[in-house]
Design a protein around this motif. Sequence first.
Motif, short mmCIF file in Angstrom:
data_model
loop_
_atom_site.label_atom_id
_atom_site.label_comp_id
_atom_site.label_asym_id
_atom_site.label_seq_id
_atom_site.Cartn_x
_atom_site.Cartn_y
_atom_site.Cartn_z
N ARG A 185 1.73 -60.02 -8.87
CA ARG A 185 0.75 -58.98 -8.48
C ARG A 185 -0.57 -59.59 -8.06
N ALA A 186 -0.98 -60.61 -8.80
CA ALA A 186 -2.29 -61.20 -8.51
C ALA A 186 -2.27 -61.94 -7.18
N LEU A 187 -1.13 -62.59 -6.87
CA LEU A 187 -1.12 -63.42 -5.67
C LEU A 187 -0.66 -62.70 -4.41
N ALA A 188 -0.03 -61.51 -4.58
CA ALA A 188 0.53 -60.82 -3.41
C ALA A 188 -0.50 -60.63 -2.28
N PRO A 189 -1.72 -60.11 -2.57
CA PRO A 189 -2.65 -59.92 -1.46
C PRO A 189 -3.04 -61.23 -0.80
N LEU A 190 -3.19 -62.28 -1.62
CA LEU A 190 -3.55 -63.60 -1.08
C LEU A 190 -2.44 -64.14 -0.18
N GLU A 191 -1.19 -63.99 -0.67
CA GLU A 191 -0.05 -64.50 0.11
C GLU A 191 0.05 -63.76 1.44
N GLU A 192 -0.25 -62.45 1.40
CA GLU A 192 -0.21 -61.67 2.64
C GLU A 192 -1.24 -62.19 3.64
N VAL A 193 -2.45 -62.50 3.13
CA VAL A 193 -3.51 -62.99 4.02
C VAL A 193 -3.09 -64.33 4.62
N ILE A 194 -2.53 -65.21 3.78
CA ILE A 194 -2.13 -66.54 4.27
C ILE A 194 -1.04 -66.40 5.33
N GLU A 195 -0.09 -65.51 5.04
CA GLU A 195 1.01 -65.27 5.97
C GLU A 195 0.46 -64.76 7.31
N ALA A 196 -0.47 -63.79 7.22
CA ALA A 196 -1.05 -63.22 8.44
C ALA A 196 -1.83 -64.28 9.21
N GLN A 197 -2.54 -65.14 8.46
CA GLN A 197 -3.32 -66.20 9.11
C GLN A 197 -2.42 -67.15 9.87
N SER A 198 -1.33 -67.58 9.20
CA SER A 198 -0.49 -68.58 9.87
C SER A 198 0.24 -67.94 11.06
N GLN A 199 0.57 -66.65 10.92
CA GLN A 199 1.19 -65.95 12.04
C GLN A 199 0.21 -65.90 13.21
N PHE A 200 -1.05 -65.62 12.87
CA PHE A 200 -2.11 -65.53 13.87
C PHE A 200 -2.27 -66.87 14.60
N VAL A 201 -2.32 -67.95 13.81
CA VAL A 201 -2.49 -69.28 14.41
C VAL A 201 -1.31 -69.61 15.31
N SER A 202 -0.09 -69.28 14.85
CA SER A 202 1.06 -69.65 15.67
C SER A 202 1.13 -68.79 16.94
N ASP A 203 0.79 -67.50 16.83
CA ASP A 203 0.77 -66.64 18.02
C ASP A 203 -0.30 -67.12 19.00
N ALA A 204 -1.48 -67.45 18.44
CA ALA A 204 -2.58 -67.87 19.30
C ALA A 204 -2.22 -69.16 20.04
N SER A 205 -1.63 -70.12 19.31
CA SER A 205 -1.26 -71.38 19.96
C SER A 205 -0.24 -71.12 21.08
N HIS A 206 0.69 -70.23 20.78
CA HIS A 206 1.71 -69.91 21.76
C HIS A 206 1.07 -69.34 23.03
N GLU A 207 0.13 -68.41 22.86
CA GLU A 207 -0.51 -67.78 24.02
C GLU A 207 -1.39 -68.78 24.77
N LEU A 208 -2.02 -69.70 24.02
CA LEU A 208 -2.90 -70.68 24.67
C LEU A 208 -2.10 -71.67 25.52
#
Length: 341
Positions: free
Chosen positions: A109-132
Amino acid sequence: MSPGTTMRFFRSARGRLALTYLSIIMLMSIGFSVVFYYTSSEQLSRQLPPQSFYAEVLKPAGFNLDVDPFSFLRERIQEGRSVLLLRLILLNFFALFVGSLLSYYLARRALAPLEEVIEAQSQFVSDASHELRTPMTAIQTTNEVALRKPKLSLAEAKQIIKHNGEDIMKLKALSDGLLRLATKTVSKPIMETVSTQEVVTEAVNQIMQAALAKKVSVNDQVPDIKVSANAGSLAQVIVILLDNAIKYSPAKSTISLRGHSKGKFAYLSVKDQGIGIPAKDLPHIFKRFYRSDRSRSKENYEGYGLGLSIADKLMRQSRGEILVTSQLNKGSTFTLKLLRK
Ligand code: ADP
């Protein structure tokens, strides 16, 4: 669970946090048990008379002290201690079992929100790199082809520079969008009293060139309603909606801007007569990098799927909301819901 998986679990953040929780629970449980055992054991020993009782009471009364008259009591006390010890050990095993489950649940429970943020961040970085990559590869290819040519005319060179310039503009637009999405506003945007008419006029002025270029007319009939928002952010959101409306509309169509208020809220709508959005795409269009298949179709509408997610972020910061309805090949209506002042 294999030993490898177990080791991986205990090395993970979730495993380590669960272990910390469990250690705290067990420390408290064992500590409590030790104190409880010694206190109870002391109280049990008090059931036996003190040594002076033998000499001062029993001996003068003629008791034979070769055989301890309280031996049965001594045995019962010893038995009581053993039972107490066994029960406390069992209780601690039970605490270990329940504590493990509880610790795992709490760590999750304590880590779920953090893990979601990390997951979203890495997804963002990989999508951004792909588009760049796409415009960068285009620049690289154009340059390589040009370099392989033994002779390059001035006209050809100019053409290459023009192509590269266009790709650089795309990269700039993309990095600007990424930056706007990634930067967390340190201070909340200032909420002010904004006139809908003023902010819409400002936004319309910004997109007028693009509308004229595509021969799309903009019909602005927004009344003057005072809303609580950040003027700059609201203008940006309207510009994004108008940009999209122009981009996804055929030439000679009309974009209508309307507004009305109801109760505590004011509504501003941007309605186009464009290609529309398939119902299956509607729930996703505010996600980063999401583009409907139609916008990637042969018409090849340019974009990176960032505009609406930026608009959504800006609206949330202004405590507003974006609502959307759309009909395929008929058009879309994006409505901003704002708090009235
Ligand atoms: P982009 O337009 O750069 O692709 P946006 O985030 O602004 O990115 O929009 C996401 C998607 O939503 C677009 O790719 C398009 O499929 C759809 N969309 C947005 N606005 C409209 C509109 N006015 N008409 C039709 N489709 C739209």
